[in-house]
Design a protein around this motif. Structure first.
Motif, PDB file in Angstrom:
ATOM      1  N   LYS A 439       0.789  -1.236   0.000  1.00  0.00           N
ATOM      2  CA  LYS A 439       0.000   0.000   0.000  1.00  0.00           C
ATOM      3  C   LYS A 439       0.822   1.287   0.000  1.00  0.00           C
ATOM      4  CE  LYS A 439      -3.938   2.302   2.000  1.00  0.00           C
ATOM      5  NZ  LYS A 439      -5.237   2.249   2.551  1.00  0.00           N
ATOM      6  N   TRP A 440       1.739   1.452   0.970  1.00  0.00           N
ATOM      7  CA  TRP A 440       2.487   2.705   1.057  1.00  0.00           C
ATOM      8  C   TRP A 440       3.992   2.487   0.935  1.00  0.00           C
ATOM      9  CZ3 TRP A 440      -0.511   6.597   0.365  1.00  0.00           C
ATOM     10  CH2 TRP A 440      -1.791   6.648   0.928  1.00  0.00           C
ATOM     11  N   CYS A 441       4.610   3.464   0.292  1.00  0.00           N
ATOM     12  CA  CYS A 441       6.076   3.506   0.220  1.00  0.00           C
ATOM     13  C   CYS A 441       6.492   4.915   0.626  1.00  0.00           C
ATOM     14  CB  CYS A 441       6.515   3.215  -1.216  1.00  0.00           C
ATOM     15  SG  CYS A 441       8.260   3.508  -1.523  1.00  0.00           S
ATOM     16  N   VAL A 442       7.507   5.016   1.441  1.00  0.00           N
ATOM     17  CA  VAL A 442       8.046   6.333   1.787  1.00  0.00           C
ATOM     18  C   VAL A 442       9.465   6.428   1.226  1.00  0.00           C
ATOM     19  CG1 VAL A 442       8.700   7.906   3.656  1.00  0.00           C
ATOM     20  CG2 VAL A 442       6.647   6.487   3.877  1.00  0.00           C
ATOM     21  N   ALA A 443       9.681   7.438   0.413  1.00  0.00           N
ATOM     22  CA  ALA A 443      11.021   7.701  -0.121  1.00  0.00           C
ATOM     23  C   ALA A 443      11.708   8.673   0.816  1.00  0.00           C
ATOM     24  CB  ALA A 443      10.919   8.298  -1.517  1.00  0.00           C
ATOM     25  N   MET A 444      12.891   8.310   1.292  1.00  0.00           N
ATOM     26  CA  MET A 444      13.633   9.192   2.179  1.00  0.00           C
ATOM     27  C   MET A 444      14.748   9.847   1.376  1.00  0.00           C
ATOM     28  SD  MET A 444      13.476   6.746   5.461  1.00  0.00           S
ATOM     29  CE  MET A 444      12.739   5.447   4.499  1.00  0.00           C
ATOM     30  N   ASN A 445      14.543  11.112   1.089  1.00  0.00           N
ATOM     31  CA  ASN A 445      15.423  11.806   0.160  1.00  0.00           C
ATOM     32  C   ASN A 445      16.548  12.497   0.904  1.00  0.00           C
ATOM     33  OD1 ASN A 445      13.534  11.093  -1.886  1.00  0.00           O
ATOM     34  ND2 ASN A 445      12.245  12.732  -1.078  1.00  0.00           N
ATOM     35  N   LYS A 446      17.689  12.490   0.276  1.00  0.00           N
ATOM     36  CA  LYS A 446      18.851  13.083   0.931  1.00  0.00           C
ATOM     37  C   LYS A 446      18.845  14.599   0.813  1.00  0.00           C
ATOM     38  CE  LYS A 446      20.545   9.362   2.583  1.00  0.00           C
ATOM     39  NZ  LYS A 446      20.245   9.140   4.005  1.00  0.00           N
ATOM     40  N   LEU A 447      18.099  15.127  -0.166  1.00  0.00           N
ATOM     41  CA  LEU A 447      18.113  16.576  -0.367  1.00  0.00           C
ATOM     42  C   LEU A 447      16.696  17.103  -0.515  1.00  0.00           C
ATOM     43  CD1 LEU A 447      21.022  16.100  -2.737  1.00  0.00           C
ATOM     44  CD2 LEU A 447      21.204  17.585  -0.763  1.00  0.00           C
ATOM     45  N   GLU A 461      15.409  17.236   6.121  1.00  0.00           N
ATOM     46  CA  GLU A 461      15.405  16.185   5.099  1.00  0.00           C
ATOM     47  C   GLU A 461      13.971  16.014   4.623  1.00  0.00           C
ATOM     48  OE1 GLU A 461      18.288  15.218   4.274  1.00  0.00           O
ATOM     49  OE2 GLU A 461      19.331  16.012   6.033  1.00  0.00           O
ATOM     50  N   SER A 462      13.826  15.553   3.409  1.00  0.00           N
ATOM     51  CA  SER A 462      12.470  15.413   2.886  1.00  0.00           C
ATOM     52  C   SER A 462      12.102  13.946   2.711  1.00  0.00           C
ATOM     53  CB  SER A 462      12.339  16.163   1.560  1.00  0.00           C
ATOM     54  OG  SER A 462      12.449  15.290   0.467  1.00  0.00           O
ATOM     55  N   SER A 463      10.831  13.648   2.941  1.00  0.00           N
ATOM     56  CA  SER A 463      10.294  12.309   2.724  1.00  0.00           C
ATOM     57  C   SER A 463       9.054  12.447   1.883  1.00  0.00           C
ATOM     58  CB  SER A 463       9.887  11.667   4.041  1.00  0.00           C
ATOM     59  OG  SER A 463      10.998  11.568   4.880  1.00  0.00           O
ATOM     60  N   GLN A 464       8.821  11.485   1.021  1.00  0.00           N
ATOM     61  CA  GLN A 464       7.631  11.546   0.182  1.00  0.00           C
ATOM     62  C   GLN A 464       6.839  10.262   0.320  1.00  0.00           C
ATOM     63  OE1 GLN A 464       9.997  12.758  -3.330  1.00  0.00           O
ATOM     64  NE2 GLN A 464       8.665  14.552  -3.409  1.00  0.00           N
ATOM     65  N   ALA A 479       6.849  15.437   3.362  1.00  0.00           N
ATOM     66  CA  ALA A 479       6.998  15.934   4.727  1.00  0.00           C
ATOM     67  C   ALA A 479       8.483  16.132   5.011  1.00  0.00           C
ATOM     68  CB  ALA A 479       6.407  14.928   5.707  1.00  0.00           C
ATOM     69  N   TYR A 480       8.754  16.790   6.117  1.00  0.00           N
ATOM     70  CA  TYR A 480      10.148  17.090   6.455  1.00  0.00           C
ATOM     71  C   TYR A 480      10.451  16.615   7.865  1.00  0.00           C
ATOM     72  CZ  TYR A 480       9.755  19.627   2.212  1.00  0.00           C
ATOM     73  OH  TYR A 480       9.550  19.909   0.900  1.00  0.00           O
ATOM     74  N   THR A 481      11.674  16.215   8.070  1.00  0.00           N
ATOM     75  CA  THR A 481      12.092  15.851   9.421  1.00  0.00           C
ATOM     76  C   THR A 481      13.476  16.422   9.648  1.00  0.00           C
ATOM     77  OG1 THR A 481      13.375  13.880   8.963  1.00  0.00           O
ATOM     78  CG2 THR A 481      11.007  13.583   9.116  1.00  0.00           C
ATOM     79  N   GLU A 482      13.889  16.346  10.907  1.00  0.00           N
ATOM     80  CA  GLU A 482      15.237  16.786  11.220  1.00  0.00           C
ATOM     81  C   GLU A 482      16.230  15.771  10.679  1.00  0.00           C
ATOM     82  OE1 GLU A 482      15.548  17.882  15.269  1.00  0.00           O
ATOM     83  OE2 GLU A 482      14.131  19.498  14.890  1.00  0.00           O
ATOM     84  N   PRO A 483      17.491  16.206  10.496  1.00  0.00           N
ATOM     85  CA  PRO A 483      18.487  15.251  10.019  1.00  0.00           C
ATOM     86  C   PRO A 483      18.648  14.102  11.009  1.00  0.00           C
ATOM     87  CG  PRO A 483      19.299  17.509   9.934  1.00  0.00           C
ATOM     88  CD  PRO A 483      18.036  17.540  10.712  1.00  0.00           C
ATOM     89  N   GLU A 484      18.773  12.856  10.563  1.00  0.00           N
ATOM     90  CA  GLU A 484      18.591  12.589   9.183  1.00  0.00           C
ATOM     91  C   GLU A 484      18.080  11.185   9.067  1.00  0.00           C
ATOM     92  OE1 GLU A 484      22.002  13.224   6.489  1.00  0.00           O
ATOM     93  OE2 GLU A 484      20.951  11.657   5.395  1.00  0.00           O
ATOM     94  N   PRO A 485      16.863  11.037   8.561  1.00  0.00           N
ATOM     95  CA  PRO A 485      16.332   9.680   8.455  1.00  0.00           C
ATOM     96  C   PRO A 485      17.113   8.885   7.416  1.00  0.00           C
ATOM     97  CG  PRO A 485      14.616  11.327   8.135  1.00  0.00           C
ATOM     98  CD  PRO A 485      15.919  12.036   8.072  1.00  0.00           C
ATOM     99  N   HIS A 486      17.613   7.765   7.806  1.00  0.00           N
ATOM    100  CA  HIS A 486      18.260   6.880   6.848  1.00  0.00           C
ATOM    101  C   HIS A 486      17.222   5.860   6.423  1.00  0.00           C
ATOM    102  CE1 HIS A 486      22.429   8.332   7.191  1.00  0.00           C
ATOM    103  NE2 HIS A 486      21.981   8.772   8.341  1.00  0.00           N
TER     104      HIS A 486
END
Ligand code: RUQ
Ligand code: CUA
Length: 637
Positions: A439-447, A461-464, A479-486
């Motif tokens: 159902k869901w995928c979250v892309a954790m983007n470096k920039l 950091e941005s996540s989609q 969405a955005y989070t603090e550094p840094e979701p791996h």
């Protein structure tokens, strides 16, 4: 020639991101699309998210919890760094857990599993920086153990990976060093003097308590990521590496020479058996297996090129490697892999470790695009790979493939979704279990460049959030989070029932107090021990007397048994900040060095009279006469 190609690739990786930074808008969405997407991620006031998203917090040292589909940040779980909001790192217990470090680098959260399914008990996270692993209990979403630094292991990046029933957490060193740690050798003698290590941490099935069980010595490659087997690959674990060149400097160039690096294929069950048979040799208190002397526990498989991620699919039949310096993922059949091992289909060995013949086990290379890093699965036969350089998620089809698809592997690639920008990890709900939620995928983007309001040079950091339920992927929200979701893990909310109040009966702290008569301040020599009770909206006692030179020990019990009735204890100018959840007792210890009257107060807004929840620590000069009684409090004994 080869070097210059490698240089180009390295530059392409560095520049890949920059190419995309000019584009701040998502193109190609109509107003109707936007409305539909907005509704898909909208969680109306009073309604709740369906999934937890546990993000690793990278060098913030924390874990962030968000909701899916809203992507709203809900809470931060402090792990390796102090977090004043919950008093973490200020009370004696959490200070002792954190040890001598004030930070950690969390990369890979792993939910505990039973029979390859999330069991909702624990979340394990690694510390790449200080070689530690922590356990968060999902009963209260708090850190309960930090294990480490792990002996003989350095740079705990390939970590933590749980086995099918959470028997072990498997971790490996990223930066090889001379072993045992503390020994000094010249990095020029890297090949001879340095070593890597794969470690197995045993997890107590009742309590989750981790301890270092055994280790396997490896050549000094840089171990990167891993994945554990299930089904036909049950009992095995798989690591990627870079730097099989064994370079010790300028790794950007020197570790990218070879077209293939080695994946380590580890039989952790055989290793545990070998340890039980006494085949380990002690190094810094840990039994260590030397694979040159104990055959059958580790094999090498060449994989192109500087592979980063390796992921086992839900059936356990396929391994997908992301060769970050080649435009394809490599799919390995675990059945062929195990057959090659039992038939000894090898291409020689490296330091006594057999090298499995590539052609014998590789099912195919899938042309997913540039910079493939990590792959996730939806349980419906599809794979999703994050592309760092191309900045997209590529959806493709796992084997079995038709003859036609084998002839033209481009036909295996089903869809591409642009991401913004330079995706590192991605996570599909439940991908590492036998039954993904999909159902869901979250892309954790470096920039995140330019896609949020300008907040100055320090960028989030941005996540989609991508809907993967249809044939084509759909970008829903970011969405955005603090550094840094791996990396992150996704857990269905209905799979856990955290407690919101600590029941009084479970509080085993000998210094807990539940009624005014149990509270008080006692002196033994130069130690002053205060048992304090916190309740809306006061402390008993609200005065503590002591003198300069004393050691002051304060235990504060929050006797509330109601949700969100949290009290704090902030002591002015002493760097003391406790926060007690309902039913919890916390303790701090300080040496009193200055005379004065120091207010303490409740930091957590708890009632209409929260502001009045305060008291005094009276510190007289050493030798001054103690007051006969402490008004409003308890007489000094
Ligand atoms: S790593 S962006 Cu630390 Cu998991 Cu792949
Ligand atoms: Cu107790 Cu505010």
């Amino acid at each position: 020639m080869k070097t210059s190609i490698n240089r180009l690739l390295a530059i392409a990786i560095a520049a890949g991101a920059i190419t995309f930074t000019g584009c701040g808008k998502q193109s190609g969405t109509t107003k109707a699309d936007r409305t539909e997407n907005a509704l898909a991620s909208y969680v109306a006031p009073g309604e709740k998210d369906e999934y937890y998203l546990f993000y690793s917090g990278g060098h913030s040292g924390q874990v962030f919890v968000a909701g899916i589909p809203s992507m709203r940040h809900i809470v931060t779980i402090p792990v390796f760094a102090p977090y004043p909001a919950t008093g973490y790192g200020f009370d004696e217990e959490s200070k002792a857990m954190m040890g001598e470090y004030k930070w950690g680098d969390v990369h890979h959260p792993a939910l505990s599993q039973t029979q390859s399914k999330y069991d909702g008990r624990w979340l394990f996270v690694n510390d790449n920086a200080n070689n530690r692993v922590a356990r968060i209990d999902l009963r209260d979403f708090k850190t309960h153990q930090i294990l480490g630094p792990i002996p003989n292991s350095s740079g705990n990046h390939g970590s933590s990976f749980v086995t099918e029933n959470t028997e072990y957490l498997l971790v490996a060193s990223r930066f090889s060093v001379p072993l045992p740690k503390g020994r000094v050798a010249d990095p020029k003698d890297y090949e001879k003097e340095f070593n890597g290590m794969v470690s197995a941490l045993k997890v107590d099935p009742q309590t989750g308590e981790m301890k270092v069980a055994f280790q396997i010595l490896t050549p000094p490659f840089d171990w990167d990521l891993a994945s554990t087997g299930k089904g036909p690959s049950s009992g095995w674990a798989f690591w990627t590496s870079y730097n099989t060149e064994m370079a010790h400097d300028l790794l950007e160039v020197n570790s990218s020479q070879k077209d293939r690096d080695y994946s380590a294929i580890v039989n952790w069950k055989a290793a545990a058996q070998a340890i039980a048979e006494g085949k380990g040799q002690d190094m810094a208190g840990v039994p260590v297996l030397d694979p040159a002397k104990v055959p059958g526990i580790i094999y090498f498989l060449p994989i192109g090129k500087s592979p980063h991620g390796v992921d086992t699919d839900p059936s356990g039949k396929w391994l997908v490697y992301g060769g970050k310096l080649q435009p394809s993922t490599t799919v390995v059949s675990t059945e062929k892999l195990l057959a090659a091992i039992s038939n000894k289909t090898f291409d020689g060995d490296f330091r006594g470790i057999p090298i499995i013949k590539y052609e014998a086990v590789v099912e195919g290379e899938v042309p997913v695009g540039l910079g493939p890093l990590h792959t996730q699965f939806d349980g419906a036969g599809n794979a999703y790979t994050s592309m760092f350089i191309d900045s997209n998620i590529t959806k493709w089809k796992l084997p079995p493939w038709s003859d036609d698809e084998r002839k033209d592997p481009n036909k295996i690639v089903l869809d591409k979704m642009p991401t913004h920008f330079s995706t590192g990890h991605l996570v599909v709900a439940g991908s590492d279990t036998a039954n993904p939620y999909g159902k869901w995928c979250v892309a954790m983007n470096k920039l995140s460049a330019g896609r949020h309001v300008n907040v100055g040079p320090t960028q989030p950091e941005s996540s989609q959030l991508i809907d993967i339920s249809g044939a084509k992927m759909k970008m829903v929200t970011e969405a955005y989070t603090e550094p840094e979701p791996h990396f992150a893990q996704i857990l269905k909310v209905s799979d856990v029932q955290p407690t919101e109040v600590y029941p009084k009966a479970e509080n085993k702290d000998p210094s807990a107090v539940w009624e005014q008569a149990q509270t008080g301040v006692t002196r033994t020599g130069t130690t002053v021990d205060a048992k304090v009770l916190a309740i809306r909206s006061r402390y008993y006692p609200d005065r503590i007397d002591a003198q300069v030179g004393d050691e002051l020990v304060v235990h504060v019990t929050n006797v509330e048994q109601t949700r969100d009735m949290i009290h704090g204890f902030g002591l002015i100018e002493h760097d003391v900040n406790l926060v007690m959840d309902p039913g919890e007792t916390k303790t701090f210890k300080i040496k009193l060095t200055k005379p004065g009257v120091f207010p303490f107060y409740c930091t957590n807004f708890c009632s209409a009279l929260h502001q009045e929840m305060q008291g005094y620590l009276v510190v007289r000069n050493a030798g001054d006469a103690p007051p006969a009684a402490a008004p409003g409090g308890v007489a000094q004994k």
